[in-house]
Design a protein around this motif. Structure first.
Motif, mmCIF file in Angstrom:
data_model
loop_
_atom_site.group_PDB
_atom_site.id
_atom_site.type_symbol
_atom_site.label_atom_id
_atom_site.label_comp_id
_atom_site.label_asym_id
_atom_site.label_seq_id
_atom_site.Cartn_x
_atom_site.Cartn_y
_atom_site.Cartn_z
ATOM 1 N N CYS A 128 -1.263 72.945 3.085
ATOM 2 C CA CYS A 128 -0.082 71.906 2.851
ATOM 3 C C CYS A 128 0.289 72.117 1.347
ATOM 4 N N ARG A 129 1.540 71.582 1.147
ATOM 5 C CA ARG A 129 1.953 71.584 -0.101
ATOM 6 C C ARG A 129 1.645 70.393 -1.280
ATOM 7 N N GLY A 130 1.142 69.415 -0.242
ATOM 8 C CA GLY A 130 0.812 68.014 -1.062
ATOM 9 C C GLY A 130 0.171 67.146 -0.380
ATOM 10 N N VAL A 131 -0.518 66.316 -0.811
ATOM 11 C CA VAL A 131 -1.328 65.330 -0.046
ATOM 12 C C VAL A 131 -1.193 63.870 -0.690
ATOM 13 N N LEU A 132 -0.981 63.077 0.357
ATOM 14 C CA LEU A 132 -1.202 61.472 -0.263
ATOM 15 C C LEU A 132 -2.600 60.978 0.421
ATOM 16 N N LEU A 133 -3.442 60.598 -0.716
ATOM 17 C CA LEU A 133 -4.985 60.239 -0.186
ATOM 18 C C LEU A 133 -4.849 58.507 -0.370
ATOM 19 N N ARG A 134 -4.691 58.138 0.902
ATOM 20 C CA ARG A 134 -4.603 56.634 0.995
ATOM 21 C C ARG A 134 -6.283 56.189 0.677
ATOM 22 N N THR A 135 -6.547 55.368 -0.264
ATOM 23 C CA THR A 135 -7.881 54.975 -0.387
ATOM 24 C C THR A 135 -7.983 53.714 -0.056
ATOM 25 N N LEU A 136 -9.583 53.134 0.006
ATOM 26 C CA LEU A 136 -9.765 52.042 0.569
ATOM 27 C C LEU A 136 -9.608 50.981 -0.516
ATOM 28 N N GLY A 137 -9.453 50.952 -1.657
ATOM 29 C CA GLY A 137 -9.532 50.149 -2.742
ATOM 30 C C GLY A 137 -8.254 50.580 -3.533
ATOM 31 N N ALA A 138 -8.583 50.442 -4.884
ATOM 32 C CA ALA A 138 -7.494 50.667 -5.816
ATOM 33 C C ALA A 138 -7.547 52.153 -6.427
ATOM 34 N N GLY A 139 -8.120 52.868 -5.494
ATOM 35 C CA GLY A 139 -8.159 54.463 -5.940
ATOM 36 C C GLY A 139 -9.602 54.918 -5.944
ATOM 37 N N ASN A 140 -10.710 54.205 -5.228
ATOM 38 C CA ASN A 140 -11.989 54.953 -5.293
ATOM 39 C C ASN A 140 -11.998 56.118 -4.124
ATOM 40 N N VAL A 141 -12.843 56.881 -4.338
ATOM 41 C CA VAL A 141 -12.960 58.032 -3.629
ATOM 42 C C VAL A 141 -14.189 58.507 -3.094
ATOM 43 N N SER A 142 -14.856 58.402 -1.959
ATOM 44 C CA SER A 142 -16.190 58.668 -1.667
ATOM 45 C C SER A 142 -16.525 60.069 -2.042
ATOM 46 N N SER A 143 -17.896 60.061 -2.952
ATOM 47 C CA SER A 143 -18.379 61.472 -3.159
ATOM 48 C C SER A 143 -19.803 61.809 -2.800
ATOM 49 N N ARG A 144 -20.230 61.089 -1.594
ATOM 50 C CA ARG A 144 -21.533 61.279 -0.978
ATOM 51 C C ARG A 144 -21.671 62.214 0.188
#
Length: 358
Positions: free
Chosen positions: A240-256
């Motif tokens: 892909c050339r780009g990704v929109l990552l729709r988060t659950l809150g205001a921008g938090n992303v899981s790292s677990r």
């Protein structure tokens, strides 16, 4: 425009406003545009209308190449003396196309406004709203306005600052965290923030940039979603050339553990694939730096934005990636800078202001 009739170009692209129903009651685009063009009859006496049947699509089938096609036809006719343009369009992706045409034609003021409209009901419905919306759009296209807008119901919205919020209500659009740009009643009343028409001597139009990148993916994060499922976005023969990552809150992303999206973002950034954080909330504003998980995503290379609508953030990402390719520069850094700039009022307020992060 003195006492002469306003000269308008009406570009038809399809959508519910001109659909017909078959024997089973299923709405679909008509075989030809003649029935829809008959709708222009009641308003033709007030305007000098030129009808351009550009395409005939359900807007769900609109592609970025169709955005380009609409913008190119407008750009190529900008020297033909039209006072304004009306684009009829299906409502599901109307906001995407309006934002795309705004980005393609360049920052305001435009010499002639571009007004998108559509309908929530087909012409055979008792509450058909298409003719009223078309009449409103023609009035707005004749007004002292110099940008791309959506006219729907009695409201006027900035084309880069609007979302569809209902699948059934006649007032189907809204601007998150913003007011409507104007209202239409006996007169067309524009807010002070509305950009007025430019003039050719002081505001020659920008060269149109109608390119939009393909292969842009949207990933909506959910609890437990594993980035391994999206490995092909990074490692296939055609990544892909780009990704929109729709988060659950205001921008938090899981790292677990197996849901480590922070590491996935870092890998994408290393390959110069921009990953833009957006939100599932109305308006899409992200403020990832306030939490450790959001800050980790930013440090890995994720790009936040300051409140673009969902349609506009996709359009802006596609347009900026295409621009980076055209200029031969790194996409991630280029997109990061573009996302911070308020070219058209897409971040709210007046166009051409910038955020503190720029």
């Amino acid at each position: 425009m003195s006492d002469r009739k306003p000269r308008l170009c009406v570009i038809t692209t399809g959508g519910t406003i001109g659909m017909v129903r078959d024997a089973d009651g299923i709405a679909h685009p008509p075989v030809d545009h003649s029935d829809f063009h008959n709708l222009l009859g009641p308003i033709a006496g007030r305007y000098d209308l030129t009808a351009l049947p550009l395409m005939n699509r359900d807007s769900t089938n609109m592609l970025p190449s169709d955005w380009s096609r609409i913008a190119e036809h407008i750009d190529q006719s900008r020297g033909e003396g039209f006072d304004g343009y009306v684009v009829t369009h299906g409502t599901d992706t109307l906001a995407h196309s309006a934002a795309a045409v705004a980005f393609a034609l360049g920052p305001p003021p435009l010499l002639s406004p571009v007004v998108f409209t559509g309908a929530m009901h087909t012409p055979d419905h008792d509450d058909y709203d298409g003719l009223a919306n078309l009449q409103t759009a023609c009035r707005v296209a004749s007004a002292n306005l110099g940008e791309v807008v959506i006219a729907f119901g009695s409201s006027i919205y900035r084309g880069v600052r609007v979302e569809k919020v209902s699948a059934t209500e006649l007032d189907a659009f809204a601007s998150p965290e913003s007011y409507a740009l104007g209202r239409v009643a006996e007169e067309v009343v524009l807010h002070d923030d509305a950009v007025r028409r430019g003039n050719e001597a002081e505001h020659p139009h920008w060269p149109a940039e109608t390119g939009f990148a393909d292969r842009v993916a949207t990933v909506s994060l959910t609890p437990g979603l594993e980035p391994a499922l999206y490995e092909s976005l990074l490692v296939s023969d055609r990544p892909c050339r780009g990704v929109l990552l729709r988060t659950l809150g205001a921008g938090n992303v899981s790292s677990r553990e197996t849901t480590d999206w922070v590491r996935w973002i870092a890998r994408a950034t290393e390959q110069d694939i921009p990953v833009v954080l957006t939100s599932s909330f109305f308006g899409g504003r992200t403020d990832a730096s306030g939490y450790a998980l959001g800050q980790a995503a930013i440090e890995a290379g994720a790009i936040p934005h300051a409140g673009l609508t969902e349609p506009c953030v996709e359009v802006k990402l596609r347009h900026s990636i295409a621009a980076a390719q055209r200029h031969g520069v790194a996409a991630c850094e280029f997109v990061r800078n573009v996302m911070a700039h308020n070219y058209f009022g897409e971040l709210g307020g007046s166009p051409q202001s910038t955020t503190e992060d720029e």
